[in-house]
Design a protein around this motif. Structure first.
Motif, PDB file in Angstrom:
ATOM      1  N   ARG A  43      45.338 -39.469-148.737  1.00 58.47           N
ATOM      2  CA  ARG A  43      46.307 -38.475-149.187  1.00 58.47           C
ATOM      3  C   ARG A  43      47.350 -39.112-150.109  1.00 58.47           C
ATOM      4  N   LEU A  44      47.771 -40.334-149.800  1.00 59.48           N
ATOM      5  CA  LEU A  44      48.708 -41.040-150.675  1.00 59.48           C
ATOM      6  C   LEU A  44      48.091 -41.291-152.047  1.00 59.48           C
ATOM      7  N   GLN A  45      46.813 -41.655-152.042  1.00 61.42           N
ATOM      8  CA  GLN A  45      46.134 -41.880-153.318  1.00 61.42           C
ATOM      9  C   GLN A  45      45.985 -40.570-154.084  1.00 61.42           C
ATOM     10  N   GLN A  46      45.803 -39.475-153.338  1.00 63.51           N
ATOM     11  CA  GLN A  46      45.628 -38.175-153.980  1.00 63.51           C
ATOM     12  C   GLN A  46      46.898 -37.737-154.706  1.00 63.51           C
ATOM     13  N   ILE A  47      48.053 -37.972-154.125  1.00 65.78           N
ATOM     14  CA  ILE A  47      49.308 -37.575-154.770  1.00 65.78           C
ATOM     15  C   ILE A  47      49.872 -38.691-155.653  1.00 65.78           C
ATOM     16  N   ASP A  48      49.089 -39.746-155.838  1.00 66.09           N
ATOM     17  CA  ASP A  48      49.460 -40.846-156.746  1.00 66.09           C
ATOM     18  C   ASP A  48      50.761 -41.520-156.310  1.00 66.09           C
ATOM     19  N   SER A  49      50.889 -41.801-155.009  1.00 60.71           N
ATOM     20  CA  SER A  49      52.074 -42.474-154.495  1.00 60.71           C
ATOM     21  C   SER A  49      51.934 -43.990-154.653  1.00 60.71           C
ATOM     22  N   PRO A  50      52.931 -44.691-155.196  1.00 65.76           N
ATOM     23  CA  PRO A  50      52.869 -46.156-155.293  1.00 65.76           C
ATOM     24  C   PRO A  50      52.781 -46.845-153.937  1.00 65.76           C
ATOM     25  N   LEU A  51      53.106 -46.122-152.862  1.00 65.79           N
ATOM     26  CA  LEU A  51      53.031 -46.710-151.532  1.00 65.79           C
ATOM     27  C   LEU A  51      51.589 -46.947-151.095  1.00 65.79           C
ATOM     28  N   HIS A  52      50.644 -46.309-151.759  1.00 66.60           N
ATOM     29  CA  HIS A  52      49.245 -46.418-151.345  1.00 66.60           C
ATOM     30  C   HIS A  52      48.756 -47.859-151.420  1.00 66.60           C
ATOM     31  N   GLY A  53      49.065 -48.569-152.494  1.00 59.94           N
ATOM     32  CA  GLY A  53      48.570 -49.931-152.665  1.00 59.94           C
ATOM     33  C   GLY A  53      49.037 -50.880-151.576  1.00 59.94           C
ATOM     34  N   PRO A  54      50.342 -51.000-151.315  1.00 58.02           N
ATOM     35  CA  PRO A  54      50.792 -51.897-150.249  1.00 58.02           C
ATOM     36  C   PRO A  54      50.252 -51.529-148.872  1.00 58.02           C
TER      37      PRO A  54
END
Length: 363
Positions: free
Chosen positions: A173-184
């Motif tokens: 879901r984080l990747q879907q909304i393009d959140s920078p938090l997804h990577g860490p």
């Protein structure tokens, strides 16, 4: 009797007294300079703290970083500007990255992420989980520090609220909304190898490191504020460090001469009368001994305060005399000395003051 015997006994004693007097003179000079720089450094620190509190710089700095980390930059770019001039121009006055304050307690069930990126979805969800530690400040949150443990628990709560699938579904879901938090978070999840407790601890460690990095960045920006305030304080008080040292030496010399006169009889008293204009030297001596060198130097400030022996204190505008001091090149080396001394900061001068006076720190 050997004619040298008396001289051989008296000379070492006289030399010791002379060395003690010289050492005492230099200690007084060092102590006077340290106290002056300490007081001015405390003034700079106080002005900086007042500036930070009134404009809520710490809180804005934290939430600007959280907006960039959780939701990314918006159409105006990053919330935390990279250039120092942009930080001072944008963050305190133009853009307020903090979420709106709410007096309501955190909801029992965290909200869900939207299907598409909305710009502040993650930040609002995070604020919902941590606003128990908040209190209102002109309609915005006042949270300036976020404990890493509370942040990691908030992430776990948000992940649990996204439905079945656990952490992996939350990461998608984080990747879907393009959140920078997804990577860490993805890196921490892979390091935890599916262990939720290790994932929580990993998020806490990662956020703690980010807060340390943010603190270093904040201190670097604050140094520029302190540098500017140091110039303002130095020029406002027209504090010439070299002239102040000379005034200290003159005061010590005058006190020594007064002491010598007091023990030398009527002839020395007549000599003192010639040094002080007027018939009676007592007002001259009283005025000199009751006004330390630091007080004399503060008379050169843009605004000075006079406290008479009788009556109310009075405030004086010294614009003309102040400008004469500022525009005189012979004072500029002393101003530079004072400014460089203020850059060391109040903690440095307090430590020097402790060492000179022998004050031991409390344990």
């Amino acid at each position: 009797m050997d004619p040298c015997s008396t001289a051989c006994v008296v000379a070492p004693h006289t030399l010791w007294v002379y060395e003690y007097a010289v050492l005492s003179l230099y200690v007084d000079l060092a102590l006077g300079l340290v106290v002056a720089f300490l007081l001015l450094s405390l003034l700079v620190s106080g002005l900086n703290e007042a500036f930070v509190r009134v404009l809520a710089i710490r809180s804005k700095f934290l939430w600007a970083y959280l907006r960039d980390t959780l939701d990314g930059a918006d159409e105006k770019g990053s919330w935390l500007p990279a250039k120092i001039i942009d930080v001072f121009k944008s963050l305190p006055f133009v853009r307020d990255p903090r979420p709106a304050h709410s007096d309501l307690p955190s909801p029992a069930k965290p909200g869900k992420l939207p299907e598409t990126k909305t710009g502040d979805s993650m930040m609002n969800l995070l604020y919902e989980r941590v606003r128990e530690i908040d209190h209102g400040k002109r309609g915005r949150t006042s949270i300036a520090t976020l404990p890493p443990a509370r942040f990691s628990v908030a992430v776990m709560e948000m992940a649990a609220a996204q439905g079945d699938g656990g952490i992996e579904h939350f990461l998608r879901r984080l990747q879907q909304i393009d959140s920078p938090l997804h990577g860490p978070l993805k890196g921490v999840w892979e390091s935890a190898q599916g262990d939720l407790d290790r994932f929580r601890q990993g998020v806490e460690t990662w956020f703690d490191g980010e807060m340390q990095r943010l603190s270093l960045l904040y201190k670097r920006y604050v140094k520029w504020v302190v540098a500017v305030l140091g110039v303002v304080v130095t020029l406002l008080f027209s504090m010439d460090g070299l002239e102040y040292a000379k005034t200290l030496l003159r005061d010590n010399a005058f006190r020594a001469s007064v002491t010598a006169v007091a023990g030398s009889g009527a002839d020395a008293y007549e000599e003192l009368k010639t040094r002080c204009t007027g018939g009676d030297p007592m007002p001259c001596v009283t005025e000199t001994l009751s006004r330390p060198a630091l007080v004399k130097m503060m008379d050169g400030a843009l605004v000075s305060i006079t406290i008479p022996a009788q009556g109310d204190p009075s405030v004086h505008w010294n614009g003309g005399a102040w400008w004469d001091r500022i525009s005189t090149p012979s004072h500029w080396p002393g101003f530079l000395l004072t400014y460089v001394a203020l850059l060391f900061g109040a903690p440095f001068w307090w430590d020097v003051f402790r060492r000179v006076t022998g004050i031991k720190p409390r344990r």
